[in-house]
Design an enzyme around this catalytic site. Structure first.
Site, PDB file in Angstrom:
ATOM      1  N   GLY A   1      -4.792 -10.638   4.070  1.00  0.00           N
ATOM      2  CA  GLY A   1      -4.716  -9.337   4.710  1.00  0.00           C
ATOM      3  C   GLY A   1      -5.006  -8.206   3.745  1.00  0.00           C
ATOM      4  O   GLY A   1      -5.584  -8.405   2.665  1.00  0.00           O
TER       5      GLY A   1
ATOM      6  N   GLU B   1     -13.866   3.745  -6.381  1.00  0.00           N
ATOM      7  CA  GLU B   1     -14.404   2.387  -6.267  1.00  0.00           C
ATOM      8  C   GLU B   1     -13.316   1.406  -5.850  1.00  0.00           C
ATOM      9  O   GLU B   1     -13.554   0.502  -5.049  1.00  0.00           O
ATOM     10  CB  GLU B   1     -15.020   1.963  -7.606  1.00  0.00           C
ATOM     11  CG  GLU B   1     -15.658   0.587  -7.603  1.00  0.00           C
ATOM     12  CD  GLU B   1     -16.999   0.540  -6.872  1.00  0.00           C
ATOM     13  OE1 GLU B   1     -17.653  -0.511  -6.933  1.00  0.00           O
ATOM     14  OE2 GLU B   1     -17.388   1.549  -6.249  1.00  0.00           O
TER      15      GLU B   1
ATOM     16  N   LYS C   1      -2.938   3.051   6.226  1.00  0.00           N
ATOM     17  CA  LYS C   1      -3.866   2.959   5.094  1.00  0.00           C
ATOM     18  C   LYS C   1      -5.331   2.938   5.532  1.00  0.00           C
ATOM     19  O   LYS C   1      -6.200   3.448   4.817  1.00  0.00           O
ATOM     20  CB  LYS C   1      -3.540   1.737   4.243  1.00  0.00           C
ATOM     21  CG  LYS C   1      -2.215   1.847   3.494  1.00  0.00           C
ATOM     22  CD  LYS C   1      -1.988   0.663   2.571  1.00  0.00           C
ATOM     23  CE  LYS C   1      -0.662   0.787   1.843  1.00  0.00           C
ATOM     24  NZ  LYS C   1      -0.451  -0.306   0.876  1.00  0.00           N
TER      25      LYS C   1
ATOM     26  N   TYR D   1      10.111  -7.759  -2.607  1.00  0.00           N
ATOM     27  CA  TYR D   1      11.180  -7.727  -3.604  1.00  0.00           C
ATOM     28  C   TYR D   1      12.524  -7.617  -2.907  1.00  0.00           C
ATOM     29  O   TYR D   1      12.615  -7.273  -1.723  1.00  0.00           O
ATOM     30  CB  TYR D   1      10.986  -6.562  -4.586  1.00  0.00           C
ATOM     31  CG  TYR D   1      11.115  -5.195  -3.968  1.00  0.00           C
ATOM     32  CD1 TYR D   1      12.357  -4.558  -3.891  1.00  0.00           C
ATOM     33  CD2 TYR D   1      10.007  -4.532  -3.453  1.00  0.00           C
ATOM     34  CE1 TYR D   1      12.481  -3.306  -3.316  1.00  0.00           C
ATOM     35  CE2 TYR D   1      10.117  -3.281  -2.879  1.00  0.00           C
ATOM     36  CZ  TYR D   1      11.356  -2.672  -2.811  1.00  0.00           C
ATOM     37  OH  TYR D   1      11.475  -1.438  -2.232  1.00  0.00           O
TER      38      TYR D   1
ATOM     39  N   ARG E   1      -9.964 -16.554   7.836  1.00  0.00           N
ATOM     40  CA  ARG E   1      -9.707 -15.204   7.313  1.00  0.00           C
ATOM     41  C   ARG E   1      -9.846 -15.172   5.799  1.00  0.00           C
ATOM     42  O   ARG E   1     -10.354 -14.194   5.235  1.00  0.00           O
ATOM     43  CB  ARG E   1      -8.310 -14.726   7.721  1.00  0.00           C
ATOM     44  CG  ARG E   1      -8.180 -14.358   9.186  1.00  0.00           C
ATOM     45  CD  ARG E   1      -6.951 -13.522   9.429  1.00  0.00           C
ATOM     46  NE  ARG E   1      -7.051 -12.216   8.789  1.00  0.00           N
ATOM     47  CZ  ARG E   1      -6.015 -11.385   8.626  1.00  0.00           C
ATOM     48  NH1 ARG E   1      -4.804 -11.747   9.024  1.00  0.00           N
ATOM     49  NH2 ARG E   1      -6.173 -10.209   8.044  1.00  0.00           N
TER      50      ARG E   1
ATOM     51  N   ASN F   1      -5.014 -19.020   3.038  1.00  0.00           N
ATOM     52  CA  ASN F   1      -4.382 -18.336   4.150  1.00  0.00           C
ATOM     53  C   ASN F   1      -4.065 -19.341   5.248  1.00  0.00           C
ATOM     54  O   ASN F   1      -4.727 -20.378   5.360  1.00  0.00           O
ATOM     55  CB  ASN F   1      -5.315 -17.238   4.691  1.00  0.00           C
ATOM     56  CG  ASN F   1      -4.609 -16.285   5.627  1.00  0.00           C
ATOM     57  OD1 ASN F   1      -3.649 -15.634   5.227  1.00  0.00           O
ATOM     58  ND2 ASN F   1      -5.057 -16.200   6.868  1.00  0.00           N
TER      59      ASN F   1
END
Length: 287
Positions: free
Chosen positions: A134, A84, A71, A228, A161, A156
């Site tokens: 993340g 955006e 990604k 899931y 982070r 977190n």
């Protein structure tokens, strides 16, 4: 005799990729909308994302769903032509070939928000606990804020982070009425409880729940796990024991983000409901 034109080509790219349900989902969307397409799994070497995308494009490919671990590379590929949502997410999960270039969008957060709305959650004015800092958490901040959430508290295991993500959001995001704060897992409690708690970690893949304190949930609150499975996840079981009125997993988010990608590519918005029902039935039968 004129040969029939080949259907437009799309794919999901990742490593690993054999587990992906995207071809099944997009095939059902295609049948539902009458839009013919060819959609496949594309396994790219971990160090071979760009050559794989180039070969896909040279073979006539028009769109890609992008999953782990690519990604960020997809974001870099489309950096001059980002939506955006993708800019604020810092990651791209949908690439579209238009006007001689790749354009990038991120549909994960829209998939989440649409599924929360399907579940009857009133997001306007909601207090949301977001567990994890993340890429999955970052990708949903903008759509949650756009839906009118009053507060999003990021927690977190490494508190720094969470603080970095909250600070980056405040620096980059347009002004909204959403307050974004951060803390450690132990700082997850809120007077009166949270309306929605979202697990954006992958803890449930190891059948483990984040180390959260008790007393997190407001009356009628929803606990939502982005993961899931055939059975309730560890996070869902933890939330139910802590008094969450409702629990849901992320299968609807998966179908919802795919529906948004389909809309970007084809200009038609499919109905996620029948697809979600088919996948849920299949999961339960296999489980």
């Amino acid at each position: 005799m004129t040969l029939p034109a080949s259907p437009p080509r799309y794919a999901v790219i990742g490593n690993p990729i054999a587990h992906s349900r995207s071809p099944q989902i997009h095939a059902m969307f295609s049948a539902q909308t009458g839009r013919p397409l060819r959609y496949e799994r594309l396994l790219a070497p971990v160090d071979g994302f760009l050559p794989t995308v180039q070969a896909f494009r040279e073979s006539g490919g028009l769109g890609l769903n992008v999953t782990v671990p690519f990604k960020l590379e997809a974001y870099a590929l489309a950096e001059a032509r980002l939506s955006e949502r993708a800019r604020l997410a810092g990651a791209v999960n949908t690439l579209s070939w238009r006007d001689g270039a790749w354009h990038g969008c991120n549909t994960d957060g829209v998939g989440l928000v649409n599924d929360l709305l399907r579940l009857g959650v009133a997001l306007a004015g909601a207090r949301v606990l977001l567990v994890g800092a993340g890429g999955a958490a970052r990708g949903v901040l903008q759509p949650l804020a756009a839906a009118g959430c009053a507060r999003i508290h990021i927690v977190n295991r490494t508190a720094a982070r969470a603080a970095e993500l909250a600070a980056a959001w405040r620096a980059a995001a347009p002004r909204t009425g959403t307050q974004v704060s951060a803390g450690a897992l132990a700082q997850a409690a809120e007077p009166g409880g949270w309306d929605v708690a979202i697990n954006a970690t992958a803890s449930s893949l190891q059948d483990a729940a984040p180390d959260l304190p008790g007393g997190l949930y407001a009356p009628d609150a929803l606990a939502y796990d982005m993961m899931y499975g055939a059975r309730p996840t560890a996070f869902m079981r933890q939330a139910e024991a802590d008094g969450a009125a409702r629990c849901a997993d992320g299968l609807g988010m998966l179908v919802g983000q795919a529906a948004e990608s389909f809309h970007i590519w084809h200009g038609v918005r499919p109905d996620p409901g029948p697809v979600l029902l088919a996948l849920r039935t299949e999961l339960l039968a296999a489980g």
